[in-house]
Enzyme design. Structure first.
Site, mmCIF file in Angstrom:
data_model
loop_
_atom_site.group_PDB
_atom_site.id
_atom_site.type_symbol
_atom_site.label_atom_id
_atom_site.label_comp_id
_atom_site.label_asym_id
_atom_site.label_seq_id
_atom_site.Cartn_x
_atom_site.Cartn_y
_atom_site.Cartn_z
ATOM 1 C CB CYS A 176 -85.710 65.699 -31.965
ATOM 2 S SG CYS A 176 -85.433 63.977 -31.524
ATOM 3 C CG HIS A 311 -91.618 66.755 -33.737
ATOM 4 N ND1 HIS A 311 -90.331 67.219 -33.721
ATOM 5 C CD2 HIS A 311 -91.556 65.445 -33.373
ATOM 6 C CE1 HIS A 311 -89.513 66.237 -33.361
ATOM 7 N NE2 HIS A 311 -90.239 65.160 -33.149
ATOM 8 C CG HIS A 347 -86.717 62.398 -36.679
ATOM 9 N ND1 HIS A 347 -86.073 63.576 -36.453
ATOM 10 C CD2 HIS A 347 -87.432 62.147 -35.545
ATOM 11 C CE1 HIS A 347 -86.375 64.023 -35.261
ATOM 12 N NE2 HIS A 347 -87.204 63.168 -34.682
ATOM 13 C CB SER A 624 -44.521 115.876 -73.172
ATOM 14 O OG SER A 624 -44.469 117.204 -73.640
#
Length: 997
Positions: A176, A311, A347, A624
């Protein structure tokens, strides 16, 4: 003296999260307190989930799902569709997100750049799914292909390989905490100068699709499908999918490069719980230690941290442990708002730390902390008196001074990470919104992708991105792909509207660019005046050339040429100038020497300025006087000789007997307008010519044609150039031509005199005398030029676009691009040239945009990424759905019977296609389709379609099964194009007879 900025800058990000496909959507969801977890009733999931699970009372139908899991554009990353099909969608999503994050950062990888990749992916069952499909279809299993396509080891190196990133490529896997540990490692790599830019990415996507779970007592899953971090009702997490990528750079480098710095990482730390009560348990001691280490490395005080993204997984024990660690460090003074994005996303496992990091970055940018939702009653441990407070509503930044925040991520198994960030350094908004026109470029690999990119950029412009800023980002901070659009202007709304206009086909020229130099007749005193500020060096070059001409003429010629540009205001066309077609031209009103000098100086200076932009002619042609400019650019004359010839020629013309010239647009043969005293001076197109001669005769013809309603315009000159009346002037060139050093052209030149390619004849003085007296075969010369050029770039004001329309059939579809406005156009000069450069860019050329003096763009701002042309690629879809026309749609591997091995082919006659008379090409094409996943045309290249060394081994095996013989690799890959490869194989079969390799 200001100290150099320190730390690691976050300069780009991209994501796919539940409910959000962009950073803006993510932030709006967070601020709005939206719960983005998908919850579906049992009846909705019938047929998607096993009935045994759905009928279980413990079933919870909640999952954090993302859109576009199976969408992918393999061609953008050089992957064959079949390779992409058997590749884990997590790996594919990493490629997509890293591409978008680099775009957001404005980083365009170049070969040799030290760009690092630190990435990780989650566990899923995609490889099992592929194996099951291959078994069901009878396809062979390529173990190497499956390993590279699905194993975690290859996630980071695949990104480095497919995007050509030359720094370290490291796969990070700490469960995780993967994403945040990867950030820590990237910062260390940058600090040690292993790399100059680092991409950090993580993907956690479950395959096959997961719609819910069985809640088991004591498990991590929430009992009711709601994630409630730090709540008295917390019962666990809800699993979710997500992909996040961020781009990092040393802050001092980012500031020096003008990057848009979103936030600065001041410091980070990583540790592990070590031995504890169980592998899945947590340690408050280790969490507190990693937080203190990160603060120590960042050299900031805990009291200065206004927000912590925790967390916060919603498990009672995990949340209590984390809160105690946070309180020990941040809970003693000040105010620190704590939150967790898992409350609305679920999660996200390996990607969770990066989702939290991006939340913190957004909070620092917006000086706002979003709410943690679904909490209800706060857990008792979070009610204790301290400086910590759970953010329950949107709140302004709680502390004065520099905004600082932190983010935690704790992995299953105990690897903990904590990162400390602060707001980005202040930048000054120096954008010049009134400095003139800008050009905005967008592109895509396909027309659809270019259209979508244009739509995104148009939206950004309407939302307030300054045009000069978008211009600079589009020019220097984006890859330029095959399908292109551009818009020129100052007003954001108008530029946005123009980007949405379909430009039609944009085939690139195969034969180069022809610089076309017009002659006298469409000049005006302020021609190209507005380019003096756009093109560095142009003004000085014009002035220097005019001064050189003036030195030969013994007078100042600079005053004739005005430096006041067009404002572009008013009607698009000045009707008065447009319809003034027969103004009386009197000798006293025409300064022949000054006009010739001005036209020549502007043309040559403009050609040289374009050269400094990297644009050089493959062919030149002039009308020209324009042929003298063309000859100078082509190296026939050096500058000093060209100036002397020009001024001498102009003086002789000025002294010549009076004449007049009449430009005609007519469908009649030019000869029908000739009469005594009137000659054919120029053939410009099938419907355009110029006649010239004695003034009275020419004016009489003009009056006669006007009475008939025919279109004619007197040219503002006082000589009958390119007629026998110029014979005396031509003889007067004898002395100067004898002194000049004339060389063969270094750039192919189409001649006015012959209408064909000119070579050594340009070194003969007689050519330049004949040039003055003979008819200008400009139309035929243009036709000759288009043999080698697909773009006719008009250098100076002229009528080339009109002539090209009249001669469409003759010019073979060549595109005409003017660089200078016509006198009657009310348009800014810089806008006309920018549009010309855009046209060239659209056709595959690469102007050096950085060499232009464009309006100050101000600070770089993020702009939408280049769109991909994604297709649904899932291996478990309908097995009959494979689209062999190039893009795999809903399908996968198609089972089909093996064809019987053909009889060996006889040797082909010399010079004939050996494959045409044998089944070899059919067998080879079928093998290509099987290996690559696309239907191949005879002219396709194996490697251009995504083939690689591993696929070549499969191709040999596949071909052996179809031909009944082994074809050696040295034979097979002597050619890489399908038809040529088939020819070579057929010849080899004929040479070897019945022998088997």
């Amino acid at each position: 003296m200001t100290a150099a900025p320190t730390g690691t800058a976050v300069i780009g990000a991209a994501l796919r999260l539940p409910g959000a496909g962009t950073l803006a959507e993510y932030w709006e969801n967070l601020r709005g307190g939206r719960d983005c977890i998908t919850r579906r009733q049992v009846d909705e999931l019938r047929g998607l989930v096993d009935d045994a699970l759905l009928d279980d009372a413990r079933w919870v139908g909640a999952s954090g799902r993302i859109d576009g899991v199976y969408g992918f554009d393999p061609a953008t990353f050089g992957m064959a569709p079949r390779t992409a099909l058997v590749t884990d969608p997590q790996h594919r999503l990493l490629l997509t997100i890293v591409h978008e994050a680099l775009d957001d950062a404005g980083v365009v990888p170049a070969p040799g750049d030290r760009i690092a990749v630190f990435a990780g992916v989650g566990r899923n069952r995609h490889e099992e799914l592929v194996r099951a499909v291959l078994r069901a279809t009878g396809e062979p299993v390529d173990e190497v292909e499956l390993e590279i396509g699905n194993e975690k080891d290859h996630s980071s190196t695949k990104v480095a390989y497919r995007l050509d990133l030359g720094g370290p490529a490291v796969t990070v896997q700490t469960a995780c905490s993967t994403g945040l540990v990867a950030v820590h490692q990237a910062c260390q790599s940058l600090a040690s100068y292993e790399c100059d830019v680092a991409v950090v990415a993580a993907a956690a996507v479950r395959v096959p699709d997961v719609h819910g779970y069985l809640h088991l007592p004591g498990s991590i899953g929430s009992a009711d499908g709601v994630c409630r971090p730090f709540s008295a009702r917390a019962s666990g997490a809800v699993a979710g999918d997500g992909v996040v990528g961020v781009v990092l750079r040393r802050t001092e480098d980012a500031v020096a490069a003008g990057d848009h710095v979103r936030a600065v990482i001041r410091g980070s730390a990583v540790n592990n719980d070590g031995r504890k009560s169980g592998y899945a348990s947590v340690s408050a001691r280790a969490q507190e230690a990693v937080i203190r280490d990160a603060l120590l490395f960042a050299e900031v005080d805990a009291a200065s941290i206004g927000s912590v993204e925790a967390h916060g997984s919603g498990t009672p024990l995990g949340d209590a442990t984390e809160w105690s660690a946070l309180a020990a460090v941040y809970g003693t003074q000040g105010t620190t708002l704590v939150g967790s994005v898992k409350s609305g996303l679920g999660h996200l496992r390996e990607a969770s730390g990066l989702a939290g990091l991006v939340r913190v970055v957004a909070s620092l940018e917006h000086a706002s902390v979003p709410p943690t939702i679904n909490v209800g009653a706060v857990a008792p441990f979070a009610r204790e008196r301290s400086a910590l407070a759970l953010s329950r509503t949107v709140q302004d930044w709680p502390l004065p001074g520099t905004r600082r925040a932190a983010v935690s991520s704790f992995g299953l198994g105990g690897t903990n990470a904590h990162v400390v960030l602060e707001q980005a350094p202040a930048v000054v908004d120096s954008v010049d919104r009134d400095g003139g026109g800008s050009i905005v470029l967008v592109s895509g690999r396909t027309a659809a992708a270019a259209e979508e990119t244009a739509r995104r950029w148009a939206s950004a412009l309407r939302d307030g991105v300054p045009v000069p800023t978008a211009s600079r980002v589009s020019q220097q901070r984006r890859r330029h792909l095959a399908h292109r659009r551009f818009a020129v202007g100052e007003d954001p709304q108008a530029v946005a509207d123009d980007l949405l206009v379909d430009p039609g086909a944009s085939d690139r020229p195969t034969d180069g660019v022809c610089f076309v130099f017009p002659g006298i007749g469409d000049h005006y005193t302020s021609m190209a005046a507005g380019l003096r500020t756009l093109l560095p060096g142009f003004a000085a070059e014009v002035d220097r050339l005019l001064a050189a001409c003036g030195a030969h003429a013994d007078r100042d010629l600079a005053a004739w040429l005005s430096t006041t540009p067009s404002t572009g205001r008013g009607a698009a066309v000045d009707v008065r100038r447009l319809v003034s077609r027969r103004d009386d031209v009197r000798p006293a009103s025409v300064d022949t020497v000054a006009v010739h000098a001005a036209v020549f100086s502007v043309q040559v200076a403009l050609a040289r300025a374009l050269g400094r932009l990297g644009l050089h002619p493959d062919v030149v042609v002039g009308h020209s006087l324009g042929e003298l400019s063309a000859a100078t650019v082509a190296g026939v004359l050096d500058e000093a000789d060209a100036v002397e010839l020009l001024v001498t020629r102009a003086r002789l013309l000025e002294a010549a007997e009076p004449g007049a010239m009449l430009a005609l647009t007519t469908s009649e043969p030019p000869e029908s307008h000739l009469r005594p005293g009137v000659w054919l001076a120029a053939v410009n197109s099938p419907r355009s010519c110029v006649v010239a001669g004695e003034p009275d005769a020419v004016r009489a013809l003009a009056d006669e044609l006007a009475e008939q309603g025919a279109a004619g315009r007197l040219v503002p000159v006082t000589q009958a150039m390119h007629t026998p009346l110029m014979a005396t002037a031509a003889r007067g060139l004898d002395d100067v031509l004898a002194r000049l050093r004339l060389r063969a052209p270094q750039v192919p030149l189409a001649s006015n005199v012959t209408g064909t390619w000119a070579g050594e004849e340009l070194t003969h003085p007689g050519y330049w005398q004949q040039h003055l007296t003979s008819t200008v075969l400009f139309g035929p010369a243009l036709r000759t030029a288009t043999e080698r050029a697909g773009v006719l770039l008009e250098i100076g004001p002229g009528q080339l676009r009109t002539l090209a329309v009249q001669a469409q059939r003759d010019l073979g579809g060549a595109v005409v691009v003017p660089t200078v406005r016509r006198e009657y156009q009310n348009e800014r000069d810089d806008a006309v040239l920018l549009r010309a450069l855009g046209q060239l860019w659209r056709r595959g050329l690469a102007p050096d945009w950085g060499a232009l003096d464009l309006p100050e763009p101000g600070p770089v701002v993020p702009l939408p990424p280049t769109a991909l042309d994604a297709r649904e690629l899932r291996v478990d879809a309908d097995l009959e759905g494979l689209d062999l026309d190039g893009a795999v749609g809903t399908g996968t591997v198609v089972p089909r019977a093996r064809p019987a091995a053909p009889a060996p082919a006889a040797a082909a006659p010399a010079g004939a296609s050996a494959a045409a008379a044998s089944p070899v090409q059919d067998a080879l094409g079928a093998a290509w389709s099987r290996v690559l996943g696309v239907a191949a045309a005879p002219g396709d290249d194996f490697f251009d379609l995504g083939g690689d060394s591993m696929m070549s081994v499969r191709l040999i095996r596949e071909l052996e099964q179809r031909l009944g013989r082994h074809v050696p690799a040295v034979v097979l890959f002597e050619e890489s194009r399908l038809d040529r490869m088939a020819d070579r194989i057929a010849r080899w079969i004929g040479e070897t007879g019945d022998a088997r390799g």
